[in-house]
Motif scaffolding. Structure first.
Motif, PDB file in Angstrom:
ATOM      1  N   PRO A 108       0.816  -1.229   0.000  1.00 62.01           N
ATOM      2  CA  PRO A 108       0.000   0.000   0.000  1.00 62.01           C
ATOM      3  C   PRO A 108       0.852   1.282   0.000  1.00 62.01           C
ATOM      4  CG  PRO A 108       0.095  -0.876   2.209  1.00 62.01           C
ATOM      5  CD  PRO A 108       0.932  -1.806   1.349  1.00 62.01           C
ATOM      6  N   TYR A 109       1.811   1.344  -0.910  1.00 62.26           N
ATOM      7  CA  TYR A 109       2.671   2.530  -1.068  1.00 62.26           C
ATOM      8  C   TYR A 109       3.458   2.799   0.228  1.00 62.26           C
ATOM      9  CZ  TYR A 109      -0.139   3.220  -5.245  1.00 62.26           C
ATOM     10  OH  TYR A 109      -0.766   3.043  -6.458  1.00 62.26           O
ATOM     11  N   ARG A 120      -5.585  11.420  -6.289  1.00 59.84           N
ATOM     12  CA  ARG A 120      -6.486  11.000  -7.364  1.00 59.84           C
ATOM     13  C   ARG A 120      -6.679  12.035  -8.452  1.00 59.84           C
ATOM     14  NH1 ARG A 120      -7.672   8.684  -2.658  1.00 59.84           N
ATOM     15  NH2 ARG A 120      -8.245   6.482  -2.715  1.00 59.84           N
ATOM     16  N   LEU A 144      -4.851   6.812  -9.350  1.00 58.14           N
ATOM     17  CA  LEU A 144      -4.311   7.064  -8.000  1.00 58.14           C
ATOM     18  C   LEU A 144      -2.788   6.951  -8.038  1.00 58.14           C
ATOM     19  CD1 LEU A 144      -4.811   7.358  -4.846  1.00 58.14           C
ATOM     20  CD2 LEU A 144      -4.716   4.861  -4.769  1.00 58.14           C
ATOM     21  N   HIS A 145      -2.128   7.929  -7.418  1.00 56.75           N
ATOM     22  CA  HIS A 145      -0.683   7.853  -7.146  1.00 56.75           C
ATOM     23  C   HIS A 145       0.171   7.537  -8.381  1.00 56.75           C
ATOM     24  CE1 HIS A 145      -1.606   8.565  -3.062  1.00 56.75           C
ATOM     25  NE2 HIS A 145      -1.679   7.341  -2.599  1.00 56.75           N
ATOM     26  N   HIS A 217       4.964   8.781   1.044  1.00 58.28           N
ATOM     27  CA  HIS A 217       3.847   7.997   1.591  1.00 58.28           C
ATOM     28  C   HIS A 217       4.278   7.150   2.794  1.00 58.28           C
ATOM     29  CE1 HIS A 217       0.048   5.696   1.303  1.00 58.28           C
ATOM     30  NE2 HIS A 217      -0.368   6.681   0.522  1.00 58.28           N
ATOM     31  N   TYR A 219       4.205   5.612   6.356  1.00 54.49           N
ATOM     32  CA  TYR A 219       3.202   5.324   7.381  1.00 54.49           C
ATOM     33  C   TYR A 219       3.885   5.444   8.737  1.00 54.49           C
ATOM     34  CZ  TYR A 219       0.012   3.052   3.980  1.00 54.49           C
ATOM     35  OH  TYR A 219      -0.834   2.775   2.937  1.00 54.49           O
ATOM     36  N   LEU A 249     -13.821   9.523  -3.086  1.00 54.96           N
ATOM     37  CA  LEU A 249     -12.755  10.404  -2.596  1.00 54.96           C
ATOM     38  C   LEU A 249     -12.259  11.403  -3.646  1.00 54.96           C
ATOM     39  CD1 LEU A 249     -10.745   7.849  -0.398  1.00 54.96           C
ATOM     40  CD2 LEU A 249     -12.422   9.535   0.369  1.00 54.96           C
ATOM     41  N   ASP A 283      -9.279  10.058   5.364  1.00 55.27           N
ATOM     42  CA  ASP A 283      -8.560   9.920   4.093  1.00 55.27           C
ATOM     43  C   ASP A 283      -8.920  11.144   3.261  1.00 55.27           C
ATOM     44  OD1 ASP A 283      -7.081   8.984   2.012  1.00 55.27           O
ATOM     45  OD2 ASP A 283      -8.321   7.224   1.584  1.00 55.27           O
ATOM     46  N   GLN A 320      -2.779  15.274   2.888  1.00 55.78           N
ATOM     47  CA  GLN A 320      -3.694  14.136   2.985  1.00 55.78           C
ATOM     48  C   GLN A 320      -3.344  13.407   4.266  1.00 55.78           C
ATOM     49  OE1 GLN A 320      -5.941  13.554   0.450  1.00 55.78           O
ATOM     50  NE2 GLN A 320      -6.779  11.549   0.958  1.00 55.78           N
ATOM     51  N   TYR A 322      -4.161  10.249   6.015  1.00 54.97           N
ATOM     52  CA  TYR A 322      -4.753   8.944   5.695  1.00 54.97           C
ATOM     53  C   TYR A 322      -4.517   8.037   6.898  1.00 54.97           C
ATOM     54  CZ  TYR A 322      -5.009   4.265   3.636  1.00 54.97           C
ATOM     55  OH  TYR A 322      -5.309   2.946   3.399  1.00 54.97           O
ATOM     56  N   PHE A 326      -7.283   1.133   4.736  1.00 58.06           N
ATOM     57  CA  PHE A 326      -7.347  -0.050   3.872  1.00 58.06           C
ATOM     58  C   PHE A 326      -6.337  -1.114   4.274  1.00 58.06           C
ATOM     59  CE2 PHE A 326      -8.906   3.503   1.174  1.00 58.06           C
ATOM     60  CZ  PHE A 326     -10.221   3.063   1.053  1.00 58.06           C
ATOM     61  N   GLU A 348       0.638  13.149   4.072  1.00 51.42           N
ATOM     62  CA  GLU A 348       1.133  13.374   2.716  1.00 51.42           C
ATOM     63  C   GLU A 348       0.956  14.841   2.342  1.00 51.42           C
ATOM     64  OE1 GLU A 348      -0.898  10.288   0.184  1.00 51.42           O
ATOM     65  OE2 GLU A 348      -1.555   9.671   2.151  1.00 51.42           O
TER      66      GLU A 348
HETATM   67  C1  BGC Z   1      -4.894   7.453  -0.272  1.00 51.65           C
HETATM   68  C2  BGC Z   1      -5.738   6.291   0.094  1.00 51.65           C
HETATM   69  C3  BGC Z   1      -5.131   5.069  -0.535  1.00 51.65           C
HETATM   70  C4  BGC Z   1      -3.737   4.921  -0.023  1.00 51.65           C
HETATM   71  C5  BGC Z   1      -3.054   3.763  -0.693  1.00 51.65           C
HETATM   72  C6  BGC Z   1      -3.545   7.243   0.289  1.00 51.65           C
HETATM   73  O1  BGC Z   1      -2.704   8.283  -0.043  1.00 51.65           O
HETATM   74  O2  BGC Z   1      -5.432   8.678   0.165  1.00 51.65           O
HETATM   75  O3  BGC Z   1      -7.060   6.449  -0.349  1.00 51.65           O
HETATM   76  O4  BGC Z   1      -5.866   3.931  -0.271  1.00 51.65           O
HETATM   77  O5  BGC Z   1      -3.005   6.067  -0.274  1.00 51.65           O
HETATM   78  O6  BGC Z   1      -2.213   3.142   0.154  1.00 51.65           O
END
Ligand code: BGC
Length: 383
Positions: A108-109, A120, A144-145, A217, A219, A249, A283, A320, A322, A326, A348
């Motif tokens: 997940p990044y 997005r 996304l990303h 990104h 965490y 989103l 998020d 962001q 987050y 997920f 972020e």
């Molecule tokens: C996004 C999330 C996404 C996540 C992916 C975040 O930057 O806002 O919606 O699921 O990145 O890991």
């Protein structure tokens, strides 16, 4: 300056203790550094291979003993080791124990750089100078990303920073890559500061107009594995508004006042306090209350139990937050940890999501002859 690809088996760079005041943020904290006899160090270790490319892990250490590890794959921050209030060092970021973890489907990044456009873009499309562009629809019909193979999934060239501790990564993104126009030259400079700040400076130029929005990104979980979630962390964000979003989103173009509600972090608030009132969890993009153009203090994260404290400084108009919604407990994280929902959170710093389709949002189009720049600092201390 010549980039060191992966030819060097190892490099040790010792620099004298110095702090470039011109680069420090507007709300510059005191350095409090007393370790004047110690130096920075930078070393590199082999971390596996992707095809013919060697993956390298860089280890940066500052004079106080803070350690940050970064991969040339995705510019990924794999470890940040900082002391708690009793002086015990601990790793405050989520990640994996080996390259296989970072390469797995569904990563997940974790810790990576994100681009060409972080967050997005609606319907995976945008128009620029009368031409429409299609991107990979990798998230509910939106992009996304950065798409299928964003800046998080490429090998970056690397060189040691001169006169300071850190590494500078570079990547040449080709015209048409992931659907974006223009050959984009990107540099990201990671610098470890004497006051336990990790400074990330992003720079880019292009030969055709293109959207750009770069971020990191990582965490965070300031407990070093002791807490399974970040729900007891306290967050502060200098922001009165969030960009309102639809169920996917995507910003609607309007803004929502946070005052008194679950999105209100104007004073430090425990993340778990109101999270149940936010469908899906946090998020969202907070619109930052900023005074100038330099990197300034816009937020902080605190672990009341162990005292670790992170202040976030940035040049960006948004962030962001987050809350790891997920994460589902199905990834084998560091030291065998299963990362459950809310195991970590991302801060972020960024431009607003979907800005290329939202003319009222701050501009994200970089033109030839212009220079894209963003600076973000995560400064660690205790209280
Ligand atoms: C996004 C999330 C996404 C996540 C992916 C975040 O930057 O806002 O919606 O699921 O990145 O890991």
């Amino acid at each position: 300056m010549k980039y060191l690809f992966n030819a060097l088996a190892s490099i040790i760079v010792m620099t004298t203790l110095s702090c470039n005041n011109a680069d420090t943020p507007a709300d510059k904290p005191a350095t409090g550094d007393t370790a004047s006899t110690k130096s920075y160090s930078l070393s590199e270790q082999p971390y596996g291979e992707i095809g013919n490319d060697k993956v390298i892990q860089y280890t940066l250490t500052n004079p106080s003993g803070m350690v940050v590890k970064i991969l040339n794959y995705g510019g990924t921050v794999t470890n940040i080791m900082v002391p708690d209030r009793s002086g015990k060092m601990g790793d405050v970021v989520l990640g994996f124990d080996s390259l296989a973890g970072y390469l797995q489907t569904g990563n997940p990044y974790m810790g990576c750089l994100v681009g060409r456009y972080a967050n997005r873009i609606a319907n995976a499309k945008f128009s620029l100078d009368g031409k429409s562009y299609s991107l990979a629809a990798n998230n509910d019909g939106n992009t996304l990303h950065g798409g299928l193979k964003g800046f998080d999934k490429v090998i970056w060239r690397s060189k040691a920073n001169e006169g300071d501790s850190g590494i500078t990564l570079a990547y040449s993104s080709k015209d048409g890559e992931e659907g974006y126009p223009g050959n984009l030259e990107v540099e990201v400079k990671y610098t470890l500061m004497p006051d336990n700040g990790l400074k990330i400076e992003y720079m880019a130029t292009t030969d055709k107009a293109t959207p750009i929005n770069l971020t990191n990104h990582t965490y965070f979980n300031l407990s070093d594995g002791a807490d399974t979630t970040i729900l007891n962390h306290q967050l502060m964000l200098k922001s009165d508004l969030v960009t309102a979003v639809n169920t996917k989103l995507i910003p609607t173009g309007t803004f929502t006042e946070v005052k008194g509600g679950p999105m209100d972090f104007t004073s430090p608030k425990t993340i778990g306090q109101d999270i149940a009132k936010v469908p899906g969890g946090y998020d969202h993009n907070w619109v930052l209350r900023r005074a100038g153009v330099d990197a300034e203090l816009i937020g902080s994260l605190y672990h009341p139990g162990n005292g670790r404290f992170v202040e976030v400084f940035t040049t960006e108009p948004g962030i962001q937050f987050y809350s790891g919604n997920f994460l589902a407990g199905n990834l084998n994280g560091k030291k065998g940890m299963k990362y459950v929902k809310h195991a970590g959170l991302c801060l972020e710093t960024q431009h607003f999501p979907d800005s290329p389709n939202q003319p009222e949002f701050p501009n994200t189009i970089l033109k030839p002859g212009e220079a894209y720049k963003q600076t973000t600092i995560y400064k660690f201390s205790t209280k």
